[in-house]
Design a protein around this motif. Structure first.
Motif, mmCIF file in Angstrom:
data_model
loop_
_atom_site.group_PDB
_atom_site.id
_atom_site.type_symbol
_atom_site.label_atom_id
_atom_site.label_comp_id
_atom_site.label_asym_id
_atom_site.label_seq_id
_atom_site.Cartn_x
_atom_site.Cartn_y
_atom_site.Cartn_z
ATOM 1 N N SER A 167 66.936 25.982 36.831
ATOM 2 C CA SER A 167 66.536 24.591 37.007
ATOM 3 C C SER A 167 67.564 23.929 37.898
ATOM 4 C CB SER A 167 66.474 23.853 35.666
ATOM 5 O OG SER A 167 65.572 24.462 34.778
ATOM 6 N N TYR A 168 67.154 22.862 38.592
ATOM 7 C CA TYR A 168 68.181 22.108 39.291
ATOM 8 C C TYR A 168 67.827 20.642 39.447
ATOM 9 C CZ TYR A 168 65.419 24.146 43.200
ATOM 10 O OH TYR A 168 64.410 24.609 44.026
ATOM 11 N N THR A 169 68.876 19.870 39.214
ATOM 12 C CA THR A 169 68.875 18.451 39.533
ATOM 13 C C THR A 169 69.693 18.304 40.820
ATOM 14 O OG1 THR A 169 70.922 17.894 38.367
ATOM 15 C CG2 THR A 169 68.912 17.981 37.051
ATOM 16 N N SER A 170 69.908 17.092 41.244
ATOM 17 C CA SER A 170 70.691 16.891 42.462
ATOM 18 C C SER A 170 72.155 17.265 42.268
ATOM 19 C CB SER A 170 70.580 15.432 42.923
ATOM 20 O OG SER A 170 71.113 14.560 41.933
ATOM 21 N N GLN A 171 72.629 17.238 41.022
ATOM 22 C CA GLN A 171 74.048 17.456 40.769
ATOM 23 C C GLN A 171 74.368 18.757 40.028
ATOM 24 O OE1 GLN A 171 76.253 15.255 42.065
ATOM 25 N NE2 GLN A 171 74.460 14.192 42.895
ATOM 26 N N LEU A 172 73.362 19.400 39.435
ATOM 27 C CA LEU A 172 73.638 20.585 38.627
ATOM 28 C C LEU A 172 72.518 21.604 38.777
ATOM 29 C CD1 LEU A 172 75.356 22.000 36.376
ATOM 30 C CD2 LEU A 172 73.810 20.894 34.718
ATOM 31 N N HIS A 173 72.894 22.842 39.032
ATOM 32 C CA HIS A 173 71.977 23.975 38.971
ATOM 33 C C HIS A 173 72.314 24.748 37.699
ATOM 34 C CE1 HIS A 173 70.852 24.219 43.522
ATOM 35 N NE2 HIS A 173 70.961 22.972 43.100
ATOM 36 N N TYR A 174 71.314 25.078 36.896
ATOM 37 C CA TYR A 174 71.631 25.725 35.624
ATOM 38 C C TYR A 174 70.533 26.710 35.216
ATOM 39 C CZ TYR A 174 68.480 22.205 33.533
ATOM 40 O OH TYR A 174 67.404 21.410 33.226
ATOM 41 N N SER A 175 70.899 27.617 34.334
ATOM 42 C CA SER A 175 69.977 28.633 33.840
ATOM 43 C C SER A 175 70.566 29.225 32.567
ATOM 44 C CB SER A 175 69.777 29.733 34.889
ATOM 45 O OG SER A 175 70.982 30.467 35.059
ATOM 46 N N PHE A 176 70.031 30.374 32.143
ATOM 47 C CA PHE A 176 70.649 31.166 31.096
ATOM 48 C C PHE A 176 71.429 32.291 31.758
ATOM 49 C CE2 PHE A 176 67.002 29.108 29.180
ATOM 50 C CZ PHE A 176 67.557 28.580 28.023
ATOM 51 N N ASP A 177 72.020 33.152 30.985
ATOM 52 C CA ASP A 177 72.793 34.258 31.536
ATOM 53 C C ASP A 177 71.879 35.188 32.327
ATOM 54 O OD1 ASP A 177 75.005 35.722 32.112
ATOM 55 O OD2 ASP A 177 75.320 36.497 30.081
ATOM 56 N N TYR A 178 72.484 35.964 33.220
ATOM 57 C CA TYR A 178 71.732 36.834 34.129
ATOM 58 C C TYR A 178 72.215 38.265 33.980
ATOM 59 C CZ TYR A 178 70.473 39.087 38.562
ATOM 60 O OH TYR A 178 70.005 39.949 39.521
ATOM 61 N N ALA A 179 71.295 39.210 34.028
ATOM 62 C CA ALA A 179 71.655 40.626 33.936
ATOM 63 C C ALA A 179 70.570 41.459 34.593
ATOM 64 C CB ALA A 179 71.842 41.052 32.486
ATOM 65 N N VAL A 180 70.887 42.744 34.829
ATOM 66 C CA VAL A 180 69.933 43.689 35.393
ATOM 67 C C VAL A 180 69.742 44.885 34.466
ATOM 68 C CG1 VAL A 180 69.462 45.284 37.311
ATOM 69 C CG2 VAL A 180 70.431 43.015 37.775
ATOM 70 N N SER A 181 70.823 45.376 33.882
ATOM 71 C CA SER A 181 70.737 46.573 33.038
ATOM 72 C C SER A 181 69.843 46.309 31.834
ATOM 73 C CB SER A 181 72.128 47.012 32.580
ATOM 74 O OG SER A 181 72.627 46.141 31.588
ATOM 75 N N ALA A 182 69.146 47.369 31.397
ATOM 76 C CA ALA A 182 68.160 47.226 30.329
ATOM 77 C C ALA A 182 68.779 46.682 29.044
ATOM 78 C CB ALA A 182 67.491 48.575 30.066
ATOM 79 N N THR A 183 69.954 47.187 28.691
ATOM 80 C CA THR A 183 70.597 46.757 27.445
ATOM 81 C C THR A 183 70.945 45.278 27.472
ATOM 82 O OG1 THR A 183 71.515 48.971 27.100
ATOM 83 C CG2 THR A 183 72.543 47.154 25.906
ATOM 84 N N GLU A 184 71.533 44.827 28.574
ATOM 85 C CA GLU A 184 71.933 43.424 28.684
ATOM 86 C C GLU A 184 70.707 42.510 28.718
ATOM 87 O OE1 GLU A 184 74.855 42.092 28.576
ATOM 88 O OE2 GLU A 184 76.130 43.878 28.654
ATOM 89 N N VAL A 185 69.674 42.920 29.445
ATOM 90 C CA VAL A 185 68.461 42.100 29.522
ATOM 91 C C VAL A 185 67.836 41.937 28.140
ATOM 92 C CG1 VAL A 185 66.080 42.042 30.378
ATOM 93 C CG2 VAL A 185 67.957 42.578 31.944
ATOM 94 N N ARG A 186 67.743 43.037 27.398
ATOM 95 C CA ARG A 186 67.175 42.949 26.052
ATOM 96 C C ARG A 186 67.972 41.986 25.178
ATOM 97 N NH1 ARG A 186 66.331 48.670 26.651
ATOM 98 N NH2 ARG A 186 68.256 49.104 25.500
ATOM 99 N N GLY A 187 69.300 42.036 25.289
ATOM 100 C CA GLY A 187 70.138 41.151 24.498
ATOM 101 C C GLY A 187 69.911 39.685 24.830
ATOM 102 N N ILE A 188 69.768 39.376 26.117
ATOM 103 C CA ILE A 188 69.556 37.981 26.531
ATOM 104 C C ILE A 188 68.186 37.497 26.065
ATOM 105 C CG2 ILE A 188 69.285 36.468 28.523
ATOM 106 C CD1 ILE A 188 71.382 38.213 29.961
ATOM 107 N N ILE A 189 67.168 38.347 26.175
ATOM 108 C CA ILE A 189 65.837 37.964 25.710
ATOM 109 C C ILE A 189 65.847 37.723 24.206
ATOM 110 C CG2 ILE A 189 63.452 38.747 25.410
ATOM 111 C CD1 ILE A 189 63.720 40.217 28.087
ATOM 112 N N ASP A 190 66.495 38.599 23.458
ATOM 113 C CA ASP A 190 66.571 38.426 22.006
ATOM 114 C C ASP A 190 67.279 37.127 21.644
ATOM 115 O OD1 ASP A 190 65.275 40.828 21.706
ATOM 116 O OD2 ASP A 190 67.083 41.976 21.229
ATOM 117 N N SER A 191 68.339 36.810 22.371
ATOM 118 C CA SER A 191 69.060 35.559 22.123
ATOM 119 C C SER A 191 68.183 34.348 22.436
ATOM 120 C CB SER A 191 70.339 35.525 22.968
ATOM 121 O OG SER A 191 71.014 34.293 22.830
ATOM 122 N N TYR A 192 67.441 34.432 23.537
ATOM 123 C CA TYR A 192 66.544 33.330 23.911
ATOM 124 C C TYR A 192 65.481 33.112 22.833
ATOM 125 C CZ TYR A 192 62.878 30.817 26.450
ATOM 126 O OH TYR A 192 61.915 29.899 26.826
#
Length: 440
Positions: free
Chosen positions: A311-336
């Motif tokens: 997402s972005y406003t004029s002053q801040l661009h933001y998101s959740f954590d980013y990953a590519v590896s399967a293990t890390e992606v699964r962890g971020i999805i589970d947290s979300y």
């Protein structure tokens, strides 16, 4: 003068700053405070679905393969909670000018789940999907008739199909398990559904791909008279399937082959009546512009929902954590999925005045039409040459700028080198952050 990059293929700059320059936000600012006072009459809405049926060898998107029983339902539940919270942070009269469902593969969802996704966008967020441009990404295997019927009925104006190659041997080389017969069948279903705009994604630079093979793939796509075509140079990124296979040819030879294939593809599409919109995008000249909108990416805000959305406003661009590896992606999805409170920004980057000017220039210059100089002066009170003398002098010395007193425009050769032009406009701070980022 800026140092010439070693390769014309440094980075695909679809947004600036890149997510690898984001960091955890110590203050975790409330979204309501970040959106207060922001222009909200023409926002962009993006919903991210982080699931695919397979992971292609070149893919470094934030996505997981398959989903355990109940995960897509739980993900949509979390998306609904996030949408409710984010909508409360926006003005009561906030309005969306366009919407997109991306991924991953949004059509990984069932027809019923796609109905719910549209409901979240429309009823939770207030986006009138039948009245604004709506773009949805799909794969041949998931572009089933029931899913397409839902998307067409809910107002989808643009269906983008990731094909990459119509040649089975090239698809295998790119580690993309598909057959041409299945691709053609999916395209038939898409045309039957009646979307105003069909986009087909193709990739050049695949191992073993020749100019003759590239032209055969292009002609197979052109047989469907797509309103848009995206031609992507192949990248091999860390932690992807192709990266694990190792180099197939020298970097210099691969660069030369990709440039040659780009020029072949560009010239072929121009000869077939397509207009070049950017290095990657080509639009059929006779096509209705069903995807046009009043949204301007340089100035208007974006609201992203889902664990891979920004997402972005004029002053801040933001998101959740980013990953590519399967293990890390699964962890971020589970947290979300487990998150209850979506009221604060977690990861991102504050935009300084310098970064705002750089973003405006990057988002404008990489378009074939370039940027009106008067538009830049009206917004910033200065000229691009005053703000970026070294960078622009470097582009001009390489023949990458066209002669135009009213606009800053890339020459045809400059457009061919867009993936070097964009990164050369990155700030030193962003370069450092990206270099320090550890892929995971």
């Amino acid at each position: 003068m800026t140092t010439a990059p070693e390769s014309p293929y440094q980075s695909y700059v679809y947004a600036y700053p890149h997510k690898t320059a984001y960091r955890p936000l110590a203050e975790r600012p409330a979204l309501s405070a970040q959106w207060a006072g922001e222009p909200q009459h023409a926002l962009s809405l993006y919903l991210h679905i982080p699931f695919c049926e397979v992971r292609c060898g070149f893919c470094n998107l934030f996505t997981r393969i398959g989903s355990p029983e109940g995960l897509t339902t739980a993900y949509l539940d979390a998306l609904d909670r996030q949408a409710a919270t984010v909508r409360e942070a926006l003005d009561g009269d906030a309005r969306f000018a366009l919407a997109a469902f991306g991924g991953g593969t949004p059509t990984y969802l069932t027809a019923g789940e796609l109905e719910r996704l549209c409901d979240i966008a429309e009823h939770r967020m207030g986006a009138r999907l039948e009245s604004i441009p709506l773009s949805v990404e799909a794969s041949p295997a998931t572009a089933t008739s029931d899913r397409l019927e839902v998307l067409a009925a809910r107002g989808t104006t643009r269906l983008s199909l990731g094909v990459q190659s119509f040649l089975d041997d090239e698809a295998r080389s790119a580690v993309r398990p598909q057959r041409r017969a299945d691709v053609e069948a999916a395209l038939g279903r898409i045309r039957t559904a009646g979307f105003p705009i069909l986009n087909i994604d193709l990739i050049y630079g695949i191992d073993g791909q020749t100019e003759a093979g590239w032209l055969r793939s292009l002609d197979a796509a052109l047989a469907w008279q797509p309103e848009e075509l995206y031609l992507y140079p192949l990248y091999v990124r860390p932690l992807t399937g192709l990266a694990r296979r190792g180099e197939q040819e020298s970097p210099a030879a691969w660069d030369a082959r990709r440039l040659a294939l780009y020029r072949v593809g560009r010239d072929h599409l121009l000869a077939q009546g397509y207009q070049q919109v950017s290095m990657r995008m080509f639009r059929r000249a006779a096509s209705p512009q069903a995807g046009s909108s009043e949204y301007a990416c340089q100035t208007d805000g974006m609201v992203g929902l889902g664990c891979g959305a920004r997402s972005y406003t004029s002053q801040l661009h933001y998101s959740f954590d980013y990953a590519v590896s399967a293990t890390e992606v699964r962890g971020i999805i589970d947290s979300y999925v487990a998150t209850e409170d979506f009221g604060r920004a977690e990861v991102g980057r504050l935009m300084t005045p310098d970064e705002i000017r750089r973003r405006h220039l990057v988002q404008s210059l990489l378009q074939a039409e370039g940027m009106p100089l008067a538009e830049y002066r009206a917004r910033f009170g200065r000229t691009p040459a005053e703000d970026f003398p070294t960078e622009l002098a470097g582009f001009a010395a390489r023949g990458w700028l066209a002669e135009d007193p009213q606009r800053l425009v890339l020459s045809p050769e400059g457009l061919a080198h867009s993936d070097a032009v964009g990164p050369m406009l990155f700030s030193p701070e962003v370069r450092t952050l990206m270099a320090e980022y550890e892929a995971k």
